[in-house]
Scaffold this motif. Structure first.
Motif, PDB file in Angstrom:
ATOM      1  N   ALA A  88      10.418   1.999   0.058  1.00  0.00           N
ATOM      2  CA  ALA A  88       9.316   1.296  -0.653  1.00  0.00           C
ATOM      3  C   ALA A  88       8.616   0.756   0.701  1.00  0.00           C
ATOM      4  CB  ALA A  88       9.363  -0.089  -1.619  1.00  0.00           C
ATOM      5  N   ASP A  89       9.231   0.539   1.663  1.00  0.00           N
ATOM      6  CA  ASP A  89       8.561   0.193   3.230  1.00  0.00           C
ATOM      7  C   ASP A  89       8.471   1.683   4.566  1.00  0.00           C
ATOM      8  OD1 ASP A  89      11.266   0.542   3.786  1.00  0.00           O
ATOM      9  OD2 ASP A  89      11.584  -1.216   5.069  1.00  0.00           O
ATOM     10  N   GLY A  90       8.560   2.942   3.669  1.00  0.00           N
ATOM     11  CA  GLY A  90       9.038   3.703   4.596  1.00  0.00           C
ATOM     12  C   GLY A  90       7.220   4.282   4.942  1.00  0.00           C
ATOM     13  N   ALA A 105      -7.507  13.295   2.546  1.00  0.00           N
ATOM     14  CA  ALA A 105      -5.926  12.688   2.301  1.00  0.00           C
ATOM     15  C   ALA A 105      -6.421  10.873   2.282  1.00  0.00           C
ATOM     16  CB  ALA A 105      -4.779  12.917   3.978  1.00  0.00           C
ATOM     17  N   ARG A 106      -7.052  10.645   3.064  1.00  0.00           N
ATOM     18  CA  ARG A 106      -7.080   8.745   2.885  1.00  0.00           C
ATOM     19  C   ARG A 106      -8.841   8.688   1.423  1.00  0.00           C
ATOM     20  NH1 ARG A 106      -8.887   9.214   8.629  1.00  0.00           N
ATOM     21  NH2 ARG A 106      -7.314   7.773   9.662  1.00  0.00           N
ATOM     22  N   GLN A 107      -8.327   9.361   1.070  1.00  0.00           N
ATOM     23  CA  GLN A 107      -8.912   8.740  -0.261  1.00  0.00           C
ATOM     24  C   GLN A 107      -7.992   9.238  -0.855  1.00  0.00           C
ATOM     25  OE1 GLN A 107     -12.316  11.837  -0.608  1.00  0.00           O
ATOM     26  NE2 GLN A 107     -13.066  10.491  -0.928  1.00  0.00           N
ATOM     27  N   SER A 108      -7.162  10.279  -1.276  1.00  0.00           N
ATOM     28  CA  SER A 108      -6.155  10.367  -1.762  1.00  0.00           C
ATOM     29  C   SER A 108      -5.241   9.685  -2.168  1.00  0.00           C
ATOM     30  CB  SER A 108      -5.365  12.083  -1.701  1.00  0.00           C
ATOM     31  OG  SER A 108      -6.151  12.794  -1.986  1.00  0.00           O
ATOM     32  N   PHE A 109      -4.526   8.670  -0.628  1.00  0.00           N
ATOM     33  CA  PHE A 109      -4.050   7.761  -0.601  1.00  0.00           C
ATOM     34  C   PHE A 109      -3.956   6.554  -1.175  1.00  0.00           C
ATOM     35  CE2 PHE A 109      -2.137  10.212   3.238  1.00  0.00           C
ATOM     36  CZ  PHE A 109      -1.506  10.672   2.576  1.00  0.00           C
ATOM     37  N   PRO A 116      -2.337   0.574   2.961  1.00  0.00           N
ATOM     38  CA  PRO A 116      -2.589   1.701   4.875  1.00  0.00           C
ATOM     39  C   PRO A 116      -2.128   1.844   4.934  1.00  0.00           C
ATOM     40  CG  PRO A 116      -4.235   0.223   4.454  1.00  0.00           C
ATOM     41  CD  PRO A 116      -3.833  -0.158   2.751  1.00  0.00           C
ATOM     42  N   GLY A 117      -0.276   1.002   5.573  1.00  0.00           N
ATOM     43  CA  GLY A 117      -0.204   0.657   6.535  1.00  0.00           C
ATOM     44  C   GLY A 117       1.129   1.385   6.551  1.00  0.00           C
ATOM     45  N   ARG A 118       1.500   2.249   5.235  1.00  0.00           N
ATOM     46  CA  ARG A 118       2.341   3.332   5.491  1.00  0.00           C
ATOM     47  C   ARG A 118       2.125   4.345   5.448  1.00  0.00           C
ATOM     48  NH1 ARG A 118       4.608   3.755  -0.274  1.00  0.00           N
ATOM     49  NH2 ARG A 118       6.425   4.433   0.630  1.00  0.00           N
TER      50      ARG A 118
END
Length: 222
Positions: A88-90, A105-109, A116-118
């Motif tokens: 979960a923190d990966g 990819a940012r849209q996908s995430f 965002p930090g992941r």
């Protein structure tokens, strides 16, 4: 061949292809992954098959992956699968030279509610970026992208893997061409070289998995 009434038999799939078809059909992707695949089609970006994605998630979960490197971001399909299996923190570090891919990819995430930090998206060539990543610091390295670069990327992946980590090479069979001795063109030769680098490293335990375009996975001795 003919049937009992003298007509031709309908073509039948080989047992191997039937199993692969079943493996693919058994995977159901969520809305975020389906939306990412639409982006991939729009941009003409290659994306891993669903069964390959599920394998990535399984391997990430099996090795309790907290730090993962992906060589070849695309539009985030494989990244979403990796994140699904990671702790979960990966944190996923993903490298791609195409700014357009990173925007997608940012849209996908974001569509999958990934914090965002992941994710750490690095816009650059793997040739330049990988040498800057630390030795034995990553739980899983996913090698994708042009076959001609696989030997260099596999060498870097092995260096970066912690003991017990996993390297995964996508399209390791060059769409099956590695088994054809008549194929000696540079991409196929590079795929063979990458496979030999893994096979000849006594620290690695490899296996070829016939999913998608062919996957080679290996775990590093503890």
């Amino acid at each position: 061949m003919t049937d009992s009434e003298g007509g031709p038999h309908p073509p039948t799939a080989s047992p191997g292809s039937a199993l692969i078809d079943y493996a693919e059909s058994a995977i159901v992707e969520d809305d975020a992954l389906l939306a990412a695949r639409v982006r991939a089609d729009e941009l003409g970006a290659a994306a891993v098959a669903p069964a390959v994605g599920a394998l990535l998630a399984l391997l990430a979960r099996t090795c309790d992956a907290h730090a993962v490197v992906e060589i070849g971001t695309g539009v985030g399909v494989s990244g979403l699968w990796l994140l699904n299996g990671m702790a979960a923190d990966g944190v996923l570090t993903t490298i791609d030279p195409e700014p357009e891919h990173h925007r997608a990819a940012r849209q996908s995430f974001a569509g999958a509610d990934i914090a965002p930090g992941r994710t750490r998206l690095i816009n650059g060539t793997p040739r330049d970026v990988l040498p800057r990543l630390a030795d034995e610091s990553y739980d899983l390295v996913f090698v994708d992208g042009p076959l001609i670069d696989h030997p260099r990327h596999v060498t870097e992946a092995i260096r970066m893997l912690r003991p017990g980590g996993v390297v995964v090479v996508h399209n390791a069979t060059a769409d099956g061409a590695v088994a054809d001795p008549a194929r000696t063109d540079p991409p196929v030769a590079a795929a063979r070289e990458a496979a030999l680098l893994i096979a000849d490293d006594e620290r690695l335990l490899p296996v070829v998995i016939p999913l998608g375009a062919g996957v080679l996975a290996a775990t590093k001795a503890r």
